[in-house]
Design a protein around this motif. Structure first.
Motif, PDB file in Angstrom:
ATOM      1  N   VAL A   1       9.703   3.674   4.156  1.00 55.69           N
ATOM      2  CA  VAL A   1       9.794   4.684   3.102  1.00 55.69           C
ATOM      3  C   VAL A   1       8.441   4.797   2.406  1.00 55.69           C
ATOM      4  O   VAL A   1       7.860   3.780   2.001  1.00 55.69           O
ATOM      5  CB  VAL A   1      10.869   4.307   2.052  1.00 55.69           C
ATOM      6  CG1 VAL A   1      10.966   5.381   0.973  1.00 55.69           C
ATOM      7  CG2 VAL A   1      12.219   4.080   2.707  1.00 55.69           C
ATOM      8  N   ALA A   2       7.930   6.032   2.272  1.00 52.62           N
ATOM      9  CA  ALA A   2       6.672   6.267   1.551  1.00 52.62           C
ATOM     10  C   ALA A   2       6.748   7.624   0.874  1.00 52.62           C
ATOM     11  O   ALA A   2       7.448   8.524   1.336  1.00 52.62           O
ATOM     12  CB  ALA A   2       5.491   6.208   2.503  1.00 52.62           C
ATOM     13  N   ASP A   3       5.985   7.774  -0.229  1.00 57.14           N
ATOM     14  CA  ASP A   3       6.038   9.037  -0.960  1.00 57.14           C
ATOM     15  C   ASP A   3       4.693   9.524  -1.481  1.00 57.14           C
ATOM     16  O   ASP A   3       4.642  10.445  -2.289  1.00 57.14           O
ATOM     17  CB  ASP A   3       7.047   8.958  -2.101  1.00 57.14           C
ATOM     18  CG  ASP A   3       6.702   7.878  -3.118  1.00 57.14           C
ATOM     19  OD1 ASP A   3       5.632   7.255  -3.020  1.00 57.14           O
ATOM     20  OD2 ASP A   3       7.519   7.662  -4.022  1.00 57.14           O
ATOM     21  N   ASP A   4       3.580   8.950  -1.030  1.00 62.03           N
ATOM     22  CA  ASP A   4       2.266   9.353  -1.510  1.00 62.03           C
ATOM     23  C   ASP A   4       1.396   9.880  -0.373  1.00 62.03           C
ATOM     24  O   ASP A   4       1.421   9.341   0.748  1.00 62.03           O
ATOM     25  CB  ASP A   4       1.542   8.179  -2.167  1.00 62.03           C
ATOM     26  CG  ASP A   4       2.166   7.777  -3.488  1.00 62.03           C
ATOM     27  OD1 ASP A   4       2.631   8.663  -4.222  1.00 62.03           O
ATOM     28  OD2 ASP A   4       2.200   6.572  -3.774  1.00 62.03           O
TER      29      ASP A   4
ATOM     30  N   ASN B   1       0.807  -1.219   0.000  1.00 57.71           N
ATOM     31  CA  ASN B   1       0.000   0.000   0.000  1.00 57.71           C
ATOM     32  C   ASN B   1       0.843   1.274   0.000  1.00 57.71           C
ATOM     33  O   ASN B   1       0.569   2.207   0.746  1.00 57.71           O
ATOM     34  CB  ASN B   1      -0.959   0.003   1.195  1.00 57.71           C
ATOM     35  CG  ASN B   1      -1.929  -1.143   1.142  1.00 57.71           C
ATOM     36  OD1 ASN B   1      -2.352  -1.559   0.065  1.00 57.71           O
ATOM     37  ND2 ASN B   1      -2.289  -1.677   2.291  1.00 57.71           N
ATOM     38  N   GLY B   2       1.876   1.316  -0.808  1.00 54.00           N
ATOM     39  CA  GLY B   2       2.693   2.513  -0.934  1.00 54.00           C
ATOM     40  C   GLY B   2       3.801   2.661   0.089  1.00 54.00           C
ATOM     41  O   GLY B   2       4.517   3.654   0.091  1.00 54.00           O
TER      42      GLY B   2
ATOM     43  N   CYS C   1      15.912   7.502   0.588  1.00 54.63           N
ATOM     44  CA  CYS C   1      14.941   8.513   1.002  1.00 54.63           C
ATOM     45  C   CYS C   1      14.744   9.663   0.035  1.00 54.63           C
ATOM     46  O   CYS C   1      14.185  10.691   0.413  1.00 54.63           O
ATOM     47  CB  CYS C   1      15.350   9.065   2.363  1.00 54.63           C
ATOM     48  SG  CYS C   1      15.351   7.810   3.649  1.00 54.63           S
ATOM     49  N   ASP C   2      15.164   9.559  -1.193  1.00 58.42           N
ATOM     50  CA  ASP C   2      15.024  10.646  -2.149  1.00 58.42           C
ATOM     51  C   ASP C   2      13.547  10.861  -2.487  1.00 58.42           C
ATOM     52  O   ASP C   2      12.847   9.918  -2.861  1.00 58.42           O
ATOM     53  CB  ASP C   2      15.822  10.306  -3.407  1.00 58.42           C
ATOM     54  CG  ASP C   2      16.099  11.514  -4.259  1.00 58.42           C
ATOM     55  OD1 ASP C   2      16.143  12.629  -3.711  1.00 58.42           O
ATOM     56  OD2 ASP C   2      16.274  11.343  -5.474  1.00 58.42           O
ATOM     57  N   ASP C   3      13.049  12.093  -2.375  1.00 64.14           N
ATOM     58  CA  ASP C   3      11.652  12.457  -2.667  1.00 64.14           C
ATOM     59  C   ASP C   3      10.649  11.605  -1.895  1.00 64.14           C
ATOM     60  O   ASP C   3       9.609  11.217  -2.430  1.00 64.14           O
ATOM     61  CB  ASP C   3      11.362  12.363  -4.168  1.00 64.14           C
ATOM     62  CG  ASP C   3      12.092  13.435  -4.963  1.00 64.14           C
ATOM     63  OD1 ASP C   3      12.376  14.507  -4.394  1.00 64.14           O
ATOM     64  OD2 ASP C   3      12.374  13.200  -6.146  1.00 64.14           O
ATOM     65  N   ALA C   4      10.943  11.315  -0.644  1.00 69.27           N
ATOM     66  CA  ALA C   4      10.069  10.454   0.163  1.00 69.27           C
ATOM     67  C   ALA C   4      10.144  10.876   1.629  1.00 69.27           C
ATOM     68  O   ALA C   4      10.964  11.706   2.009  1.00 69.27           O
ATOM     69  CB  ALA C   4      10.499   8.995   0.026  1.00 69.27           C
TER      70      ALA C   4
END
Length: 137
Positions: free
Chosen positions: A67-70, A33-34, A51-54
Protein backbone atom coordinates in the motif's frame (compact mmCIF):
# COMPACT_ATOMS: atom_id res chain seq x y z
CA UNK A 1 -20.64 -2.40 5.19
CA UNK A 2 -19.29 0.92 6.46
CA UNK A 3 -16.14 0.75 8.50
CA UNK A 4 -16.22 3.06 11.49
CA UNK A 5 -12.49 3.01 12.21
CA UNK A 6 -9.28 1.40 11.07
CA UNK A 7 -6.72 0.69 13.78
CA UNK A 8 -3.14 -0.25 12.95
CA UNK A 9 -0.68 -1.34 15.59
CA UNK A 10 2.87 -2.66 15.39
CA UNK A 11 1.51 -6.17 15.80
CA UNK A 12 -1.35 -5.95 13.36
CA UNK A 13 -4.31 -4.10 12.00
CA UNK A 14 -8.02 -4.35 12.54
CA UNK A 15 -11.09 -2.41 11.58
CA UNK A 16 -14.06 -2.05 13.82
CA UNK A 17 -17.65 -1.52 12.71
CA UNK A 18 -19.45 -2.01 15.96
CA UNK A 19 -19.22 -5.76 16.49
CA UNK A 20 -17.22 -6.61 13.32
CA UNK A 21 -13.43 -6.93 13.40
CA UNK A 22 -12.81 -7.05 9.66
CA UNK A 23 -9.01 -7.08 9.74
CA UNK A 24 -8.33 -9.46 12.60
CA UNK A 25 -5.37 -11.60 11.57
CA UNK A 26 -3.98 -8.99 9.17
CA UNK A 27 -0.52 -7.91 10.23
CA UNK A 28 1.41 -4.79 9.26
CA UNK A 29 4.78 -6.33 8.39
CA UNK A 30 6.72 -3.18 7.55
CA UNK A 31 6.48 0.51 6.72
CA UNK A 32 9.42 1.85 4.73
CA UNK A 33 9.78 5.00 2.62
CA UNK A 34 6.03 5.50 2.20
CA UNK A 35 5.25 1.84 1.48
CA UNK A 36 3.35 -0.38 3.90
CA UNK A 37 3.28 -4.17 3.57
CA UNK A 38 0.48 -6.20 5.16
CA UNK A 39 0.32 -10.00 5.43
CA UNK A 40 -2.44 -12.41 6.40
CA UNK A 41 -4.91 -10.86 3.98
CA UNK A 42 -7.46 -13.53 3.13
CA UNK A 43 -10.45 -11.68 1.67
CA UNK A 44 -11.07 -8.90 -0.83
CA UNK A 45 -12.95 -7.00 1.88
CA UNK A 46 -9.85 -6.99 4.09
CA UNK A 47 -7.68 -5.73 1.26
CA UNK A 48 -10.20 -3.08 0.22
CA UNK A 49 -10.26 -1.73 3.78
CA UNK A 50 -6.53 -1.03 3.48
CA UNK A 51 -6.71 0.71 0.09
CA UNK A 52 -8.63 3.95 0.66
CA UNK A 53 -6.95 6.88 -1.21
CA UNK A 54 -3.95 4.70 -2.08
CA UNK A 55 -2.52 2.31 -4.64
CA UNK A 56 -2.68 -1.31 -3.54
CA UNK A 57 -1.03 -4.34 -5.05
CA UNK A 58 -2.25 -7.73 -3.80
CA UNK A 59 -0.74 -11.19 -4.22
CA UNK A 60 -3.01 -14.20 -3.88
CA UNK A 61 0.16 -16.35 -3.77
CA UNK A 62 1.47 -14.66 -0.64
CA UNK A 63 -1.68 -13.13 0.92
CA UNK A 64 0.15 -9.81 1.03
CA UNK A 65 -0.84 -6.25 0.12
CA UNK A 66 1.58 -3.42 -0.73
CA UNK A 67 0.00 0.00 0.00
CA UNK A 68 1.36 3.45 -0.97
CA UNK A 69 -0.17 6.88 -1.46
CA UNK A 70 2.62 9.34 -2.37
CA UNK A 71 4.07 10.32 -5.75
CA UNK A 72 7.41 8.66 -6.44
CA UNK A 73 6.82 5.78 -4.02
CA UNK A 74 7.29 2.35 -5.54
CA UNK A 75 7.97 -1.26 -4.68
CA UNK A 76 9.67 -4.33 -6.03
CA UNK A 77 7.41 -7.32 -6.55
CA UNK A 78 8.83 -10.21 -4.50
CA UNK A 79 9.70 -13.45 -6.28
CA UNK A 80 7.02 -15.23 -4.22
CA UNK A 81 4.41 -13.06 -5.98
CA UNK A 82 5.77 -13.84 -9.46
CA UNK A 83 5.96 -17.65 -9.38
CA UNK A 84 3.31 -20.25 -10.11
CA UNK A 85 -0.07 -18.71 -10.84
CA UNK A 86 1.28 -15.21 -9.96
CA UNK A 87 -2.28 -14.08 -9.36
CA UNK A 88 -3.65 -11.11 -7.54
CA UNK A 89 -4.97 -7.65 -8.29
CA UNK A 90 -4.23 -3.95 -8.09
CA UNK A 91 -6.44 -1.00 -7.22
CA UNK A 92 -5.71 2.67 -7.91
CA UNK A 93 -7.67 4.85 -5.50
CA UNK A 94 -5.12 7.69 -5.50
CA UNK A 95 -6.69 11.17 -5.50
CA UNK A 96 -4.33 12.06 -8.39
CA UNK A 97 -1.81 10.14 -10.41
CA UNK A 98 -1.32 6.72 -11.90
CA UNK A 99 1.09 3.81 -11.46
CA UNK A 100 3.75 2.64 -13.90
CA UNK A 101 4.77 -1.03 -13.91
CA UNK A 102 8.16 -2.24 -15.13
CA UNK A 103 9.64 -5.61 -16.11
CA UNK A 104 13.04 -7.13 -15.16
CA UNK A 105 14.80 -5.05 -17.84
CA UNK A 106 13.35 -1.82 -16.42
CA UNK A 107 11.04 -1.32 -19.39
CA UNK A 108 7.66 0.27 -18.72
CA UNK A 109 5.13 -2.44 -19.57
CA UNK A 110 1.92 -0.86 -18.23
CA UNK A 111 0.47 2.39 -16.88
CA UNK A 112 -2.72 2.20 -14.84
CA UNK A 113 -5.56 4.57 -15.62
CA UNK A 114 -6.24 7.36 -13.15
CA UNK A 115 -8.43 6.62 -10.13
CA UNK A 116 -10.71 4.91 -9.65
CA UNK A 117 -9.34 1.95 -11.59
CA UNK A 118 -8.49 -1.67 -10.86
CA UNK A 119 -7.56 -5.01 -12.37
CA UNK A 120 -9.08 -7.80 -10.30
CA UNK A 121 -7.25 -10.52 -12.29
CA UNK A 122 -3.72 -9.09 -12.40
CA UNK A 123 -0.78 -11.30 -13.28
CA UNK A 124 2.35 -10.25 -11.36
CA UNK A 125 4.56 -12.65 -13.38
CA UNK A 126 6.00 -10.04 -15.79
CA UNK A 127 6.07 -7.17 -13.25
CA UNK A 128 9.28 -6.52 -11.31
CA UNK A 129 8.63 -2.99 -9.98
CA UNK A 130 5.84 -0.41 -9.77
CA UNK A 131 5.96 3.33 -9.02
CA UNK A 132 3.34 6.03 -8.38
CA UNK A 133 3.54 8.86 -10.95
CA UNK A 134 2.13 12.36 -10.47
CA UNK A 135 -0.07 13.74 -13.22
CA UNK A 136 -1.80 11.91 -16.05
CA UNK A 137 -0.61 8.87 -18.06
Amino acid sequence: MAIAALFVTAGGAFASSGDVDLLVGVERVSTTNGLTLYSGVKTEAQAAALCDDAFCAYSSNAGEVQVADDCGVGAYIPQSWRTGAAGGWWQNSLPTGFVSMYNNAGTNIYDTPDAYSADWTANWGPVRYWEIQCGNP
